[in-house]
Write an enzyme that holds these catalytic residues in place. Structure first.
Site, short mmCIF file in Angstrom:
data_model
loop_
_atom_site.label_atom_id
_atom_site.label_comp_id
_atom_site.label_asym_id
_atom_site.label_seq_id
_atom_site.Cartn_x
_atom_site.Cartn_y
_atom_site.Cartn_z
NE ARG A 163 26.37 44.32 49.39
CZ ARG A 163 26.07 43.63 48.34
NH1 ARG A 163 25.35 44.16 47.40
NH2 ARG A 163 26.51 42.41 48.20
CE LYS B 296 47.16 46.68 39.02
NZ LYS B 296 47.06 45.67 40.09
CG HIS C 62 51.14 49.76 44.83
ND1 HIS C 62 50.50 48.84 44.05
CD2 HIS C 62 52.16 49.09 45.43
CE1 HIS C 62 51.10 47.67 44.18
NE2 HIS C 62 52.12 47.79 45.01
CE LYS D 58 56.13 48.74 45.11
NZ LYS D 58 56.06 47.90 46.30
CD GLU E 6 53.64 39.60 43.07
OE1 GLU E 6 53.14 39.92 44.15
OE2 GLU E 6 52.98 39.48 42.03
CG ASP F 21 47.51 41.67 39.00
OD1 ASP F 21 46.82 42.57 39.50
OD2 ASP F 21 48.24 40.93 39.69
CG HIS G 59 52.37 47.53 39.23
ND1 HIS G 59 51.68 48.65 39.63
CD2 HIS G 59 51.79 46.49 39.88
CE1 HIS G 59 50.73 48.29 40.50
NE2 HIS G 59 50.79 46.99 40.66
CE LYS H 180 49.88 37.42 41.57
NZ LYS H 180 50.39 38.44 42.50
C1 BG6 Z 1 49.20 44.51 42.80
C2 BG6 Z 1 48.79 43.24 42.10
O1 BG6 Z 1 48.90 45.63 42.04
O2 BG6 Z 1 50.62 44.49 43.04
C3 BG6 Z 1 49.19 42.02 42.91
O3 BG6 Z 1 47.38 43.25 41.90
C4 BG6 Z 1 50.66 42.06 43.25
O4 BG6 Z 1 48.90 40.82 42.19
C5 BG6 Z 1 51.02 43.42 43.88
O5 BG6 Z 1 50.92 41.02 44.18
C6 BG6 Z 1 52.52 43.54 44.08
O6 BG6 Z 1 52.78 44.70 44.81
P1 BG6 Z 1 54.06 44.84 45.76
O7 BG6 Z 1 54.03 46.25 46.22
O8 BG6 Z 1 53.87 43.83 46.85
O9 BG6 Z 1 55.23 44.51 44.91
#
Ligand code: BG6
Length: 486
Positions: free
Chosen positions: A47, A145, A175, A179, A213, A232, A237, A337
């Protein structure tokens, strides 16, 4: 390395975090690798009223920061010639005329619309793209996502996107599937005959999947507080990793052959309903603590988080897969987290020998273990018992370890590099099909409903630990422990 077909890529949410920190650096790397033709074009779409020069400068700052030593001014010069910017309000039909003008006469070129915006904008963007007549047979749409927040909302988005794009044009990104080590897990399972006979009940005791994480919610408080770890991370994942671990060997490596098998796993997940959530799930929320010695605030003190929020930042689950192969083999899933370490790993624990003839070491390591690590380093390790040197037959666990970085001495592709290139090539294997997404939500929704009804709220854990004590207790009730607790 093959040069990709010439493409026009339109990155909606072009000034956002994902585009500037992940997608542009990924495209830059592929450009430097010589895969992107000079006729290809990349548009940031957002935007803000920015000139091309201002956008390019912004992108350069972000990319150089993200890429560090990999960034080279000369290469950037070439890459930035492919970059352009379109200022557009997603909901304003008239704004799409400028986009259509830029794309005119390029119908023969692959066109990728990457939606890196909130998913409630997907429908209106699709409708406006259709009205502007820019969706060509060679067009693809990439959806980031989370797709919706439950079955109903995901359905609606899929219907609305599906009204404009055919299923084979829709690339739902997870994603984690991009990997390198996830691909390696497929190579390990389906490129070697060795593991297949072992990959089943009777020989495997249990499987653990951890995505831990160290980071907190960073600047994403607004999004995260409405989302939580279950939606999330687990819905996408972790369930995708579980599918790759548990699926039957597909008949070929074709997208649909692989996705059919993953779907069967998702549909075989035993539902966790009502009071199941009390024994087979743990949800947690971090309070202030220290990660690697650095003090960090609690979740409720992070910016944009409601002071009485009950959003979970940690989830552990015990999952059963109701198939012949996996009956009675628990899969333990865990993500959070602000945990002690950043680590993503899959651990397969094999059965012990049925009749020990040696003195076995008195440790929980007695069983053979296969550890597939995705992050921070990529490795595959098999633990076996070997004879301790010297007199007598004393056994000791030792590792057969494969460090993938060390072995191949090359940087593996970042997940987004691979996935973006796949969208240009038209390879759907690493993207979720609609029925997979439906099945994942159908399994997640009752758990969240069970939490609302029976659970008192997330258990508190101190930042920098491995989550609430009840997560360890869930495994110890079964006589097991998380891998890092051994
Ligand atoms: C994302 C989540 O899809 O994946 C995040 O929304 C998370 O909260 C992230 O931190 C982790 O991805 P990676 O590749 O850093 O393990």
């Amino acid at each position: 390395m093959t040069i990709l077909p010439t493409f026009d890529m339109l990155l909606f949410g072009g000034t956002g975090d994902l585009v500037t920190r992940k997608l542009l650096p990924a495209l830059y790397r592929r450009f430097v690798a010589g895969q992107v033709s000079a006729e290809s074009r990349i548009f940031g779409v957002a935007r803000s009223n920015l000139t091309r020069a201002a956008y390019t400068a912004q992108a350069q700052t972000a990319c150089s920061q993200f890429l560090g030593k990999e960034f080279a001014a000369k290469q950037w010069d070439g890459f930035s010639r492919l970059l352009d910017y379109v200022s557009l309000d997603a909901g304003a039909e008239k704004d799409y005329a400028a986009l259509a003008a830029l794309l005119a006469d390029r119908e023969a070129v692959v066109r990728v619309f990457f939606f890196s915006t909130a998913s409630n904008l997907f429908a209106v963007i699709c409708q406006n793209l259709a009205k502007a007549k820019v969706v060509t047979p060679l067009s693809r749409v990439v959806l980031e996502k989370p797709l919706g927040h439950d079955t109903v909302s995901a359905n609606l988005i899929n219907e609305q996107v599906g009204a404009v794009f055919a299923e084979k044009q829709i690339y739902r990104i997870d994603h984690y599937l991009g990997k390198e080590t996830v691909q390696n897990l497929m190579a390990l399972r389906f490129g070697n005959a060795l593991f297949e006979p072992l990959w089943r009940r009777g020989l495997i005791k249990h499987v653990q999947i951890t995505v831990a994480e160290e980071l907190g919610v960073e600047r994403r408080g607004n999004f995260y507080d409405k989302t939580g770890a279950m939606r999330d991370m687990v819905q996408n994942h972790l369930l995708q990793l579980l599918c790759i671990m548990a699926m039957e060997p597909p008949a070929s490596s074709d997208a649909d052959a692989v996705r059919d098998e993953k779907l069967k796993v998702l549909r075989a997940l035993r539902p966790l309903r009502d009071r199941d959530v009390l024994t087979k799930t743990v949800r947690g929320q971090y309070k202030a603590g220290a990660v690697r010695g650095v003090p960090v605030p609690g979740y409720l003190q992070e910016s944009d988080i409601a002071s009485d929020s009950s959003t979970e930042t940690f989830v552990a689950l015990k999952v059963d897969i109701d198939t012949w192969r996996w009956a009675g083999v628990p899969f333990y899933l865990r993500t959070g987290k602000r945990l002690q370490d950043r680590v993503t790993e899959l651990v397969v624990t094999f059965e012990e020998v049925p009749h020990p003839i040696f003195d076995m070491p008195n440790t929980t390591h007695t069983a053979n273990e296969l550890v597939i690590r995705l992050q921070p380093d990529e490795s595959i390790t098999l633990t076996i018992l070997a004879k301790n040197p010297g007199e007598g037959m004393r056994l000791k666990p030792v590792s057969l370890a494969l460090d993938l970085g060390e072995t191949f001495k090359t940087r593996s592709l970042d997940a987004y590099e691979r996935l973006l290139m796949d969208t240009v090539k038209g390879n759907l294997t690493l993207f979720m099909r609609r029925d997979e997404l439906d099945a994942a939500w159908a399994w997640i929704d009752p758990i969240r409903a069970g939490w609302q009804q029976y659970d008192e709220g997330p258990k508190i854990y101190i930042a920098g630990t491995w989550g609430p004590a009840s997560s360890s207790a869930m495994l110890s009730r079964d006589g097991f422990a998380w891998h890092d607790e051994l």
